[in-house]
Scaffold this motif. Structure first.
Motif, PDB file in Angstrom:
ATOM      1  N   MET A   1       8.476   7.423  24.614  1.00  0.00           N
ATOM      2  CA  MET A   1       9.813   7.495  25.190  1.00  0.00           C
ATOM      3  C   MET A   1      10.302   6.079  25.454  1.00  0.00           C
ATOM      4  O   MET A   1       9.710   5.357  26.262  1.00  0.00           O
ATOM      5  CB  MET A   1       9.783   8.271  26.518  1.00  0.00           C
ATOM      6  CG  MET A   1       9.302   9.703  26.409  1.00  0.00           C
ATOM      7  SD  MET A   1       9.326  10.525  28.039  1.00  0.00           S
ATOM      8  CE  MET A   1       8.070   9.551  28.899  1.00  0.00           C
ATOM      9  N   LYS A   2      11.353   5.683  24.776  1.00  0.00           N
ATOM     10  CA  LYS A   2      11.917   4.350  24.983  1.00  0.00           C
ATOM     11  C   LYS A   2      13.152   4.457  25.865  1.00  0.00           C
ATOM     12  O   LYS A   2      14.082   5.184  25.561  1.00  0.00           O
ATOM     13  CB  LYS A   2      12.264   3.695  23.650  1.00  0.00           C
ATOM     14  CG  LYS A   2      11.051   3.346  22.793  1.00  0.00           C
ATOM     15  CD  LYS A   2      11.476   2.655  21.506  1.00  0.00           C
ATOM     16  CE  LYS A   2      10.251   2.178  20.719  1.00  0.00           C
ATOM     17  NZ  LYS A   2       9.391   3.289  20.297  1.00  0.00           N
ATOM     18  N   LEU A   3      13.131   3.736  26.983  1.00  0.00           N
ATOM     19  CA  LEU A   3      14.245   3.718  27.913  1.00  0.00           C
ATOM     20  C   LEU A   3      14.644   2.277  28.218  1.00  0.00           C
ATOM     21  O   LEU A   3      13.802   1.370  28.184  1.00  0.00           O
ATOM     22  CB  LEU A   3      13.882   4.434  29.214  1.00  0.00           C
ATOM     23  CG  LEU A   3      13.713   5.956  29.134  1.00  0.00           C
ATOM     24  CD1 LEU A   3      13.101   6.488  30.417  1.00  0.00           C
ATOM     25  CD2 LEU A   3      15.051   6.634  28.868  1.00  0.00           C
TER      26      LEU A   3
ATOM     27  N   ASN B   1      13.430  -3.353  28.591  1.00  0.00           N
ATOM     28  CA  ASN B   1      13.233  -2.179  27.743  1.00  0.00           C
ATOM     29  C   ASN B   1      11.778  -1.739  27.861  1.00  0.00           C
ATOM     30  O   ASN B   1      10.869  -2.555  27.714  1.00  0.00           O
ATOM     31  CB  ASN B   1      13.550  -2.520  26.284  1.00  0.00           C
ATOM     32  CG  ASN B   1      14.907  -3.181  26.153  1.00  0.00           C
ATOM     33  OD1 ASN B   1      15.935  -2.539  26.107  1.00  0.00           O
ATOM     34  ND2 ASN B   1      14.907  -4.525  26.108  1.00  0.00           N
ATOM     35  N   ILE B   2      11.558  -0.464  28.151  1.00  0.00           N
ATOM     36  CA  ILE B   2      10.195   0.015  28.341  1.00  0.00           C
ATOM     37  C   ILE B   2       9.897   1.183  27.418  1.00  0.00           C
ATOM     38  O   ILE B   2      10.781   1.952  27.053  1.00  0.00           O
ATOM     39  CB  ILE B   2       9.945   0.432  29.804  1.00  0.00           C
ATOM     40  CG1 ILE B   2      10.928   1.519  30.238  1.00  0.00           C
ATOM     41  CG2 ILE B   2      10.019  -0.763  30.734  1.00  0.00           C
ATOM     42  CD1 ILE B   2      10.648   2.064  31.634  1.00  0.00           C
ATOM     43  N   ASP B   3       8.630   1.278  27.035  1.00  0.00           N
ATOM     44  CA  ASP B   3       8.149   2.374  26.196  1.00  0.00           C
ATOM     45  C   ASP B   3       7.068   3.100  26.993  1.00  0.00           C
ATOM     46  O   ASP B   3       6.051   2.505  27.356  1.00  0.00           O
ATOM     47  CB  ASP B   3       7.584   1.821  24.884  1.00  0.00           C
ATOM     48  CG  ASP B   3       7.235   2.926  23.897  1.00  0.00           C
ATOM     49  OD1 ASP B   3       7.585   4.095  24.171  1.00  0.00           O
ATOM     50  OD2 ASP B   3       6.622   2.625  22.857  1.00  0.00           O
TER      51      ASP B   3
ATOM     52  N   SER C   1      -0.040  -6.802  29.657  1.00  0.00           N
ATOM     53  CA  SER C   1       1.248  -6.419  29.100  1.00  0.00           C
ATOM     54  C   SER C   1       1.437  -4.911  29.118  1.00  0.00           C
ATOM     55  O   SER C   1       2.548  -4.426  28.987  1.00  0.00           O
ATOM     56  CB  SER C   1       1.370  -6.918  27.651  1.00  0.00           C
ATOM     57  OG  SER C   1       0.325  -6.373  26.864  1.00  0.00           O
ATOM     58  N   THR C   2       0.349  -4.157  29.295  1.00  0.00           N
ATOM     59  CA  THR C   2       0.419  -2.694  29.297  1.00  0.00           C
ATOM     60  C   THR C   2      -0.067  -2.152  30.632  1.00  0.00           C
ATOM     61  O   THR C   2      -1.108  -2.562  31.141  1.00  0.00           O
ATOM     62  CB  THR C   2      -0.448  -2.106  28.164  1.00  0.00           C
ATOM     63  OG1 THR C   2       0.042  -2.561  26.905  1.00  0.00           O
ATOM     64  CG2 THR C   2      -0.398  -0.581  28.198  1.00  0.00           C
ATOM     65  N   LEU C   3       0.692  -1.229  31.194  1.00  0.00           N
ATOM     66  CA  LEU C   3       0.269  -0.529  32.396  1.00  0.00           C
ATOM     67  C   LEU C   3      -0.377   0.782  31.983  1.00  0.00           C
ATOM     68  O   LEU C   3       0.177   1.522  31.175  1.00  0.00           O
ATOM     69  CB  LEU C   3       1.472  -0.239  33.302  1.00  0.00           C
ATOM     70  CG  LEU C   3       1.220   0.752  34.445  1.00  0.00           C
ATOM     71  CD1 LEU C   3       0.280   0.158  35.482  1.00  0.00           C
ATOM     72  CD2 LEU C   3       2.531   1.179  35.105  1.00  0.00           C
ATOM     73  N   GLN C   4      -1.542   1.069  32.535  1.00  0.00           N
ATOM     74  CA  GLN C   4      -2.174   2.367  32.322  1.00  0.00           C
ATOM     75  C   GLN C   4      -2.436   2.999  33.676  1.00  0.00           C
ATOM     76  O   GLN C   4      -3.100   2.419  34.534  1.00  0.00           O
ATOM     77  CB  GLN C   4      -3.481   2.248  31.545  1.00  0.00           C
ATOM     78  CG  GLN C   4      -4.169   3.606  31.337  1.00  0.00           C
ATOM     79  CD  GLN C   4      -5.363   3.515  30.394  1.00  0.00           C
ATOM     80  OE1 GLN C   4      -5.236   3.082  29.261  1.00  0.00           O
ATOM     81  NE2 GLN C   4      -6.523   3.939  30.889  1.00  0.00           N
TER      82      GLN C   4
ATOM     83  N   LEU D   1       6.401  -3.132  28.012  1.00  0.00           N
ATOM     84  CA  LEU D   1       7.695  -3.778  27.917  1.00  0.00           C
ATOM     85  C   LEU D   1       7.909  -4.142  26.463  1.00  0.00           C
ATOM     86  O   LEU D   1       7.048  -4.756  25.835  1.00  0.00           O
ATOM     87  CB  LEU D   1       7.737  -5.034  28.786  1.00  0.00           C
ATOM     88  CG  LEU D   1       7.930  -4.830  30.288  1.00  0.00           C
ATOM     89  CD1 LEU D   1       7.739  -6.133  31.029  1.00  0.00           C
ATOM     90  CD2 LEU D   1       9.311  -4.267  30.588  1.00  0.00           C
ATOM     91  N   ILE D   2       9.041  -3.747  25.912  1.00  0.00           N
ATOM     92  CA  ILE D   2       9.342  -4.042  24.513  1.00  0.00           C
ATOM     93  C   ILE D   2       9.855  -5.466  24.438  1.00  0.00           C
ATOM     94  O   ILE D   2      10.913  -5.791  24.978  1.00  0.00           O
ATOM     95  CB  ILE D   2      10.389  -3.069  23.961  1.00  0.00           C
ATOM     96  CG1 ILE D   2       9.927  -1.622  24.146  1.00  0.00           C
ATOM     97  CG2 ILE D   2      10.670  -3.354  22.499  1.00  0.00           C
ATOM     98  CD1 ILE D   2      10.981  -0.589  23.787  1.00  0.00           C
TER      99      ILE D   2
END
Length: 294
Positions: A1-3, A216-218, A272-275, A287-288
């Motif tokens: 989901m890209k928002l 921009n987040i995915d 760079s990635t949240l889990q 973050l894109i």
């Protein structure tokens, strides 16, 4: 989901404590946000839960990035007044999420019922899960749709799912997400399964980039199988930081990650990635890069 985020606002007791100092000594904060846009009589009746939710919602909608741009060729007569701008921005769909809702108020009502005492109709009407976004819509004269979500530890991220579905369906092109939770009342503290911090997060999101986009987040998720925790424990680098993050509520994990990656807070462990892992899902956020205009 890209928002795509046009604004983001957050409040937590941990941040409030940092700014509430006396003679250089940090004091525990008991001061809730001031809500100048709320009439004084209404403001006095608001619970702390409602105050932090309305505070972040108003900040997200009134952020400079969300304000309409005015052309240099426009004359002052054609420019919108602050009231007109506020009314225009307020016409927005809302997705409200909270794991426990205003549990302090609900707990007090249940205590009265157990003691066979009459309960306050006003207290009951303002304790339901959609009371806060409903109140905000009345204050701002917002006639757009509102959805309220409660999904355990996943409540914050399910707000993204609902927002994405609503935007993807074409029902709205811009949406306000508000998430809020407070520490559990002492009566329920024995059931806590994450750090207890009063906090609220609000953001304006769109499905496509706009001139107001700040990030921009995915977001993706999968079912939790149980093996993920084993993999995390085998990671020798940054184990302590990851464990500390996973013990926080999801919304605070997101805010810490978001601020760190945008350079708003010192980087402790570059990531760079949240889990985020709940009892049911594993959520990942990225973050894109290359499309942000911060």
């Amino acid at each position: 989901m890209k928002l795509h985020l046009e604004s983001i606002s957050s409040w937590s007791t941990s941040c409030a404590e940092k700014t509430n100092k006396s003679d250089g000594i940090q004091q525990k904060s008991s001061v809730w946000p001031k809500l100048e846009f709320v009439p004084a009589m209404q403001r006095r009746r608001l619970s702390p839960f409602a105050k932090i939710a309305l505070y972040t919602a108003e900040n997200a909608l009134s952020a400079p990035s969300t304000l309409p741009e005015t052309s240099e060729s426009e004359t002052p007569e054609l420019e919108m007044s602050e009231l007109e701008i506020s009314e225009k921005l307020a016409q927005i769909d809302i997705v409200f999420s909270s794991r426990h809702g205003d549990l302090h108020k609900t707990s007090a009502l249940l205590t009265d019922i157990a003691a066979e005492q009459d309960i306050s109709p006003t207290a009951f009407s303002t304790s339901v899960h959609n009371a806060v976004p409903g109140l905000y819509s009345i204050l701002k004269q917002n006639k757009q749709a509102i959805n309220a979500i409660s999904a355990g530890k996943d409540s914050f991220f399910y707000a993204f799912v609902d927002a994405y579905a609503r935007l993807k369906s074409g029902r709205a092109n811009k949406l306000l997400i508000v998430h809020v939770d407070r520490e559990l009342p002492e009566l329920y503290s024995q059931f806590q399964d994450e750090q207890q911090v009063d906090h609220a997060v609000a953001m304006v999101v769109t499905l496509t980039p706009t001139p107001a986009t700040i990030a921009n987040i995915d977001i993706n998720f999968s079912a939790f199988s149980g093996s993920e925790k084993g993999a995390e424990s085998g990671d020798k680098q940054g184990v302590q930081q990851d464990t500390a993050e996973l013990n926080l509520p999801a919304a605070l994990c997101f805010i810490n990650w978001f601020d760190t990656n945008l350079g708003l807070t010192p980087k402790i462990v570059p990531k760079s990635t949240l889990q985020y892992t709940s009892d049911r899902h594993v959520w990942t956020c990225d973050l894109i890069s290359g499309t942000m205009d911060v």
